[in-house]
Design an enzyme around this catalytic site. Sequence first.
Site, PDB file in Angstrom:
ATOM      1  N   SER A  15       0.836  -1.204   0.000  1.00 21.46           N
ATOM      2  CA  SER A  15       0.000   0.000   0.000  1.00 21.46           C
ATOM      3  C   SER A  15       0.867   1.249   0.000  1.00 21.46           C
ATOM      4  O   SER A  15       1.990   1.237   0.512  1.00 21.46           O
ATOM      5  CB  SER A  15      -0.899   0.020   1.240  1.00 21.46           C
ATOM      6  N   GLU A  47      -1.956   0.067 -11.236  1.00 22.22           N
ATOM      7  CA  GLU A  47      -3.255   0.690 -11.480  1.00 22.22           C
ATOM      8  C   GLU A  47      -4.350  -0.284 -11.037  1.00 22.22           C
ATOM      9  O   GLU A  47      -4.258  -1.489 -11.303  1.00 22.22           O
ATOM     10  CB  GLU A  47      -3.410   0.983 -12.971  1.00 22.22           C
ATOM     11  N   ASP A  76      -7.765  -3.761  -0.060  1.00 30.40           N
ATOM     12  CA  ASP A  76      -8.575  -2.902  -0.923  1.00 30.40           C
ATOM     13  C   ASP A  76      -9.874  -2.664  -0.185  1.00 30.40           C
ATOM     14  O   ASP A  76     -10.517  -3.601   0.295  1.00 30.40           O
ATOM     15  CB  ASP A  76      -8.839  -3.510  -2.298  1.00 30.40           C
ATOM     16  N   SER A  77     -10.217  -1.400  -0.048  1.00 27.91           N
ATOM     17  CA  SER A  77     -11.338  -1.095   0.830  1.00 27.91           C
ATOM     18  C   SER A  77     -12.147   0.057   0.271  1.00 27.91           C
ATOM     19  O   SER A  77     -11.740   0.723  -0.685  1.00 27.91           O
ATOM     20  CB  SER A  77     -10.816  -0.767   2.232  1.00 27.91           C
ATOM     21  N   HIS A 198     -14.057  -2.479   9.713  1.00 32.88           N
ATOM     22  CA  HIS A 198     -13.960  -3.458   8.622  1.00 32.88           C
ATOM     23  C   HIS A 198     -12.547  -4.034   8.544  1.00 32.88           C
ATOM     24  O   HIS A 198     -12.342  -5.217   8.367  1.00 32.88           O
ATOM     25  CB  HIS A 198     -14.341  -2.770   7.320  1.00 32.88           C
TER      26      HIS A 198
END
Length: 213
Positions: A15, A47, A76-77, A198
């Site tokens: 990240s 990308e 991925d959120s 989450h």
Amino acid sequence: MPNKLTAETPLVVASHNQGKIREIRELLAHYGLRVKTASELNLEEPEETGTTFEANAELKALASAKATGLPALADDSGFAVDALDGDPGIYSARWAGPDKDFAMAMRNVEEKLQQKGATAPEDRSCHFVAVLCLAWPDGETQFFRGEVKGTAVWPPRGDKGFGYDPMFLPEGHDITFGEMTSDQKHGWKPGGKDGLSHRSRAFKLFADACLEG
Ligand code: IMP
């Protein structure tokens, strides 16, 4: 039998998002893991061409695992508003534009809710989603999904979190994620590892499946 991680296994966090990296470091430290991030290793940011959280998490994790030869974990959120058919969803980062202007992104969500006449709390249900992908250099992948339900509030409240935190009031709470300390947002109770956010819920599943001990 899936591969397992130990506290000694070097792990790359795939990240470049500083808000997420801070939380991921805290969550991994909670489980005794130390990490290097893709931005520290000067890895390219792929990308996000996928159309699901899983696909985007997988492409980020595999890119870092292949580039380093080490296991890599990607998150991925996104923020999904029911009255907006799940938008901004996988496009949550893109709604903030190149300047990463989340005040603008939150205003945009609010304007769209107003256009739908969604002013009452019961019309403003929403949730956060986090999908973690752990990828190994041989291409093996494992996925873990965490979600938390809440209500979209306006105006935004608090400056402690990142992204859409100030407009997210989690179910059963009276302060937004933006008003919570990171420990409150993770939702750790003394002696327990239950999560609220989450991300911490996804991390619990990851830890149960992938960590030794
Ligand atoms: P991506 O997973 O890098 O595509 O970006 C996810 C985006 O979703 C972030 O840039 C935030 O805008 C939003 N998001 C994800 N998790 C959170 C969170 O915990 N709080 C607030 N916003 C979040």
